[in-house]
Design a protein around this motif. Structure first.
Motif, PDB file in Angstrom:
ATOM      1  N   LEU A  10      -1.388  -1.282  -5.127  1.00 47.70           N
ATOM      2  CA  LEU A  10      -2.569  -1.195  -4.174  1.00 47.70           C
ATOM      3  C   LEU A  10      -3.598  -2.102  -4.507  1.00 47.70           C
ATOM      4  CD1 LEU A  10      -3.049   2.827  -5.443  1.00 47.70           C
ATOM      5  CD2 LEU A  10      -2.140   1.835  -3.142  1.00 47.70           C
ATOM      6  N   LYS A  11      -3.779  -2.620  -5.658  1.00 51.42           N
ATOM      7  CA  LYS A  11      -4.773  -3.841  -5.541  1.00 51.42           C
ATOM      8  C   LYS A  11      -4.157  -4.989  -4.738  1.00 51.42           C
ATOM      9  CE  LYS A  11      -6.183  -7.244  -9.052  1.00 51.42           C
ATOM     10  NZ  LYS A  11      -6.018  -7.667 -10.444  1.00 51.42           N
ATOM     11  N   LEU A  69      -1.117   1.082  -9.482  1.00 53.78           N
ATOM     12  CA  LEU A  69      -2.297   0.073  -9.265  1.00 53.78           C
ATOM     13  C   LEU A  69      -2.061  -1.123  -8.737  1.00 53.78           C
ATOM     14  CD1 LEU A  69      -5.467   1.053  -9.653  1.00 53.78           C
ATOM     15  CD2 LEU A  69      -5.342   0.032 -11.837  1.00 53.78           C
ATOM     16  N   TYR A  85      -7.690   1.657  -3.168  1.00 51.94           N
ATOM     17  CA  TYR A  85      -7.719   1.105  -4.182  1.00 51.94           C
ATOM     18  C   TYR A  85      -8.892   1.347  -5.173  1.00 51.94           C
ATOM     19  CZ  TYR A  85      -8.233  -2.892  -7.558  1.00 51.94           C
ATOM     20  OH  TYR A  85      -8.196  -3.404  -8.736  1.00 51.94           O
ATOM     21  N   HIS A 106       0.807  -1.146  -0.046  1.00 58.70           N
ATOM     22  CA  HIS A 106      -0.217  -0.070   0.020  1.00 58.70           C
ATOM     23  C   HIS A 106       0.764   1.294   0.125  1.00 58.70           C
ATOM     24  CE1 HIS A 106      -3.598   2.158   0.861  1.00 58.70           C
ATOM     25  NE2 HIS A 106      -2.789   3.068   1.877  1.00 58.70           N
TER      26      HIS A 106
END
Length: 773
Positions: A733-734, A730, A750, A714
């Motif tokens: 975060l995912k 991305l 996210y 994160h």
């Protein structure tokens, strides 16, 4: 053309959402209450401690004795003459009965030199296979040796210098580098053979702990100097020199002697000669709470204390070791407030279930403080003879001293068969023998493989709470094949109503864990925090939980608690103020910078570190400087630990000392390369310094070592957003959201990133092509 603001908006949205839930990671700095082989390194909630498992292995040839770490004379004899301490032998002439009882106690044998008289384990060539290697236990030249894997993963031979404990297991200590003593991973099961004892076993039998693992015996989590010494010996000073990375740990007595509880005896000896009219008799602390106290049997079958309730001195002295806590100073200050020496762990996960029952190794005091017994004035020595350490009566007999057996030790109360024979009576399928009092009211958990310990909350069993909240209960501990709903229905049928108990805070504290910012939860926490009939440790937990609900109503409750006579409540209220505007926090917290109790002062300093001094009265600004120095001393005491260095990094960051902060953070990562909070905090420091590229590199190194740590992923995603690499952000975060679905912050960020990317992609596709008119 499409509005370019759409393309730029998603990183701004992500950062805004992330900052709303920004977490700075701080950890308790002392795990000295944890036993060396059963504790993992302290870390922030949700973090998997330490490095990934794995490391060198193989069947290297046994090293010669010379290959073992050399042990110097200072390491063999750390005893020192301490001012005011005289040793237990000096107590024997006047206190012969107490001294004799103590000599047979586990306190007297908590730590001993390894000799034929003290070693219980089989060192006559015993062998044990673990993690693909054969480990050996031998005697030679009157000394005891263990051949096991060292820090390089290869087999080495180590001399056993000390025994550690006696029942139900015995551990062994060997020398490590830099004045360290380390607890070996193999313990001798001292229980009788019919109970499965008289064997060697590995303290992590079900794991494959190898060199490099955070739980490997050569690491910090198995270090005696920090983890164990102060509670297995008397008047311990840790003596860690961070610059030299060396311990000079000393004690006044190798085991827990008379002065371990009563404090230094020199003044008392002087008093015996002078017989001055000193009510303290020259003692740092006097245990007179049971003197002239009588207990009267009531018609209810219980008993009532005839003297005023206990002052808490006795239990607080026991709590110096028999609690889960952070050490604030060494050696312990006998007779001083408990929070002068330690900071108690509250009823938080993973240490306690939401009802306050122990779930990790918490050592009795926190559970006992929740009990109706403690509230009624019961002290530790009402049940335990303090010098021998034994119960004052066998089995349920100790309960019968206050609870009439004719009322409570009968089927009408416990609803089980009256005796073992009745369990086999035809026509009573499933009937069990009568449980002991502790089976229902003191649920047990097993630690270190064989050590069964009972929770001291003395609770009414509540399987109905298990149905609603999924927490354990003693009914299904025994009836393991039955669901909690079956037990709840049975209890309701017995009583004709739902079960009730003295502890009434479970559901609110449970919701505070799952929905901390919910207004209804905050209202419930405010109610608990102000209910003077509840145990102080439960009220303190409610206060600390209000950090997640920084409202005007919560602030009013915290402000009132800052003036409470109980320092535990004052400290908890201070910790919650971190969620509030610094100027508002400063206005109410400033007076506690001069609190008479160290644990409160240093918490006030930590919370107010970096606050605008203009928000403080002039005197408070001066007091903040002194309290910050004191806080730094408490952390420097544990400078051998990653969590303490991390905490130093935080306070240096807040007080505008980025170079010192970076130094502390890097020290934390040298001590424990897998310590997640420091990666996050150091990356955040780099952000503040305009060094986001260094932060990204740091987080990538952390993820390489710990690829499943959601917090690192994160943080990396946010750092990449700041660097303008939205396309790369991305994925981490995912992944963070997938690994930690319970973290609402990860999910929100996210989803915002995903939505913003889709919007920007759609806008780009909708852009009209330029052509000729």
């Amino acid at each position: 053309m499409a509005d370019s603001r759409l393309v730029r908006s998603w990183p701004i949205a992500v950062l805004t959402l992330a900052l709303v839930g920004l977490v700075v990671w701080r950890a308790p700095t002392s795990a000295s209450s944890r036993t060396p082989a059963d504790a993992s390194t302290a870390s922030a909630p949700g973090a998997k401690p330490g490095a990934a498992r794995g490391g060198a292995s193989g069947g290297a040839a046994e090293a010669s004795p010379a290959a073992a770490t050399p042990v110097g004379s200072a390491e063999r004899s750390p005893e020192r003459a301490a001012a005011g301490f005289v040793g237990s032998d000096r107590c024997a002439p006047c206190h012969a009965e107490e001294h004799a009882a103590w000599q047979g106690s586990q306190h007297a044998r908590a730590m001993q030199h390894a000799t034929a008289a003290t070693v219980l384990g089989d060192f006559d060539g015993a062998r044990l296979r673990y993690a693909g290697q054969v480990h050996r236990f031998d005697r030679q030249g009157g000394k005891y040796w263990v051949t096991t894997d060292g820090p390089d993963g290869q087999l080495h031979r180590y001399e056993v210098l000390y025994t550690f404990g006696v029942e139900p297991l015995q551990q062994y200590l060997v020398a490590g580098p830099g004045g360290r003593l380390q607890a070996l991973p193999f313990a001798w099961d001292a229980r009788p053979q019919p109970r499965g004892g008289q064997r060697w076993y590995h303290l992590h039998e079900r794991d494959d702990v190898r060199a490099g693992d955070v739980l490997h015996w050569t690491g910090a989590s198995q270090n005696w100097n920090h983890m164990c010494a102060e509670c297995h010996s008397t008047h311990v000073t840790k003596g860690y020199d961070a610059a030299a990375d060396h311990f000079t740990t000393t004690w006044s007595e190798i085991s827990v002697g008379c002065e371990g509880c009563h404090g230094g005896g020199a003044r008392h000896l002087d008093w015996t000669k002078a017989r001055t009219p000193d009510p303290s008799k020259g003692l740092d602390v006097r245990f007179d709470e049971r003197k002239d106290a009588t207990w009267t049997r009531l018609p209810s079958g219980t008993a009532q204390r005839g003297k005023r309730a206990s002052s808490g001195t006795e239990s607080a002295t026991c709590a110096l070791c028999h609690s889960r806590r952070e050490t604030l100073s060494q050696p312990f200050r006998h007779g001083a407030p408990l929070l002068d020496s330690v900071a108690l762990e509250l009823l938080t996960a993973p240490f306690y279930t939401p009802d306050g029952v122990m779930s990790d190794e918490v050592f009795t005091y926190g559970s006992f403080q929740q009990s109706k017994m403690a509230h009624a004035g019961v002290t530790c020595s009402d049940c335990h003879e303090p010098h021998s350490g034994r119960l004052r009566a066998e089995g349920s007999g100790v309960c019968a001293s206050c609870h009439e057996p004719a009322r409570f030790d009968v089927p009408a109360h416990h609803h089980h068969a009256a005796d073992a024979a009745a369990a086999d009576v035809p026509g009573t399928p499933g009937a069990l023998a009568a449980p002991r009092c502790v089976d229902c009211h003191m649920p047990a958990r097993t630690y270190m493989g064989v050590d069964v310990r009972h929770d001291h909350g003395f609770r009414v069993p509540r399987p109905d709470l298990s149905v609603r909240l999924g927490i354990p209960n003693p009914c299904t501990d025994c009836h393991a094949r039955k669901p909690a709903s079956w037990a709840a229905d049975a209890v309701r049928a017995w009583l004709g109503r739902p079960a009730q108990g003295y502890q009434t805070y479970t559901e609110v504290l449970a919701l505070a864990r799952t929905a901390p910012g919910d207004p209804a939860v905050a209202a419930g926490l405010q109610r608990l925090a102000t209910d003077g009939a509840l145990p102080g440790i439960a009220r303190a937990t409610a206060l600390a939980s209000l950090r997640a609900a920084p409202t005007a109503a919560s602030l009013a409750v915290l402000g009132a608690a800052l003036a409470d006579p109980d320092p535990l409540l004052r400290r908890a209220a201070l910790s919650a103020l971190e969620g509030y505007d610094p100027r508002r926090a400063a206005a109410v917290a400033a007076p506690l910078l001069a609190d008479p109790v160290r644990g409160v002062r240093v918490e006030a300093a930590r919370v107010l570190a970096g606050v605008d001094l203009g928000a403080l009265p002039e005197r408070a600004a001066q007091e903040l400087d002194g309290a910050l120095r004191e806080y730094i001393v408490t952390q420097t005491l544990h400078a051998d630990r990653a969590e303490a260095q991390n905490n130093l990094g935080l306070v240096f960051t807040r007080t505008g000392k980025p170079r010192d902060a970076e130094h502390a953070y890097l020290a934390a990562l040298r001590i424990e390369p897998g310590y997640v909070p420091t990666y996050v905090n150091l990356a955040d420091l780099y952000r503040e310094l305009g060094r986001d590229a260094d932060g990204v590199a740091l987080l990538r190194r952390g993820i390489t070592r710990l690829p499943e740590q959601a917090e690192l992923l994160h943080s990396l995603g946010l750092a990449l957003v700041r660097r303008g690499h939205q396309d790369q952000a991305l994925e981490p975060l995912k992944r963070a959201a997938e690994l930690a679905p319970e973290q609402a912050r990860f999910q929100t960020v996210y989803q915002a990133a995903l939505t913003a990317q889709r919007s920007s992609t759609s806008a780009a596709h909708a852009q009209p092509r330029l052509g000729r008119p």
